[in-house]
Design a protein around this motif. Sequence first.
Motif, short mmCIF file in Angstrom:
data_model
loop_
_atom_site.label_atom_id
_atom_site.label_comp_id
_atom_site.label_asym_id
_atom_site.label_seq_id
_atom_site.Cartn_x
_atom_site.Cartn_y
_atom_site.Cartn_z
N THR A 219 0.84 -1.21 0.00
CA THR A 219 0.00 0.00 0.00
C THR A 219 0.87 1.26 0.00
O THR A 219 0.60 2.23 -0.72
N THR A 223 0.94 3.99 -2.95
CA THR A 223 0.68 5.39 -2.64
C THR A 223 1.82 6.28 -3.11
O THR A 223 1.60 7.40 -3.58
N SER A 224 3.05 5.80 -3.00
CA SER A 224 4.20 6.59 -3.44
C SER A 224 4.16 6.84 -4.94
O SER A 224 4.53 7.91 -5.43
N ARG A 226 1.41 7.05 -6.70
CA ARG A 226 0.35 8.05 -6.86
C ARG A 226 0.87 9.45 -6.54
O ARG A 226 0.64 10.41 -7.27
N MET A 227 1.62 9.56 -5.46
CA MET A 227 2.19 10.84 -5.06
C MET A 227 3.19 11.34 -6.10
O MET A 227 3.22 12.54 -6.43
N VAL A 271 -0.85 0.00 -8.07
CA VAL A 271 -1.79 0.88 -7.40
C VAL A 271 -3.17 0.24 -7.33
O VAL A 271 -3.88 0.34 -6.32
#
Length: 403
Positions: A219, A223-224, A226-227, A271
């Motif tokens: 997760t 998330t990284s 996405r960031m 993701v």
Amino acid sequence: MYRENLAPHLINDIDNISKIGAIPSILNVICRTTGMKFSAVARVTDEKWITCVSQDEINFGLNTGDELVLETTICNEIRQHNTPVIIEHVAKNEQFCNHKTPERYGFQSYISFPIFKKDGSFFGTLCAIDPEPAKLENKVIKDLFQLYTQLISFHLDAVEELEELNSSLKEERHIAELRETFIAILGHDLRNPVGTTRMCADILLKIELPELAKRQARTIKATSYRMQALIDNLLDFAKGHLGDGISLEIAKNNNILETTLLQVIDEIRTVDPDHKILVKIDLKEEVECDHNRIGQLYSNLLSNAVKHGDPLKPIQTNVTAENGQFKLSVLNAGKKIPEEKMISLFKPFFSTNSENNKSGLGLGLYISSEIAKAHGGKMKVSSLEDEIKFTFCMPTKVVVDLD
């Protein structure tokens, strides 16, 4: 200079009158029509009488910014009562024959009409004087002054509104520049900690850990990604609006291009591992492009499809290069996009307010369209009742200005 002696708001009033190109012609017509040899537009307050513009054929001696003592002028009375004053012959006028103003300034004929601004406030007067008597008490002269004062009022308000709009525009531009500079700095400074977070997640995934801990690590890694995508879009947006534009590093290597596209798919699957992605790549011709930028465009389109598409139906992507054209399409099942929103899809910070994308910045499709333009290509979108398709098309040979 009068600018050293007057308050800024009065200087601004004089400057605004001087910006009305018709004023000199108005004063000239007044002198020719009445036969009087001095006419002027005056700014009159409860403390000052100031010349804005004048036509002086009798050497009265009033130029722009020159003042008269307010209490010695008839314009002061006009300011108090808001009514025009017309004197054809001072010596024969019962009200003004013994008035101190005509005696002080040596005139026998006088006419002055008040100028009111759009909001009804008193601005000043349009006036004329002459050492000799003049025929002024007639409808033609009165209508002329009434028309000209209204015309001056209209233009004065237009000048002030334009000045206010320009001031607001400059302030908005300044704020926008500060905002974009902040975005650029923020995006740049966030890259390192996000990269470190992903590296830590990768290390954790290589260690023997309980399944719960591994799920958390996956997760964190997802998330990284996405960031990182958000940061890249922020930086590209800031660069474009600060004048740098979308930079390209053109190369010709289909193997690298295909590898980049497949890597993007792997990242998207990290993701969203549950969303099925079907891909077909058929590159019959060599493609000249910036592989990383094409990967970024593809990532934005796939991310958009994941956010807005039906999770139970696959996303279909098709990549081809033939007949001198490189095409990349992403199709997902989903509700039709309303026509009023279709025209704004590629604008910055635009959001469809989808329940699946509440945290989006609204930059992905905009950046994709800018990448397309930089390659000499374009983005298209089609939306039917149950599917949405984005298509990027560009020449296989890109002509880029390297200057």
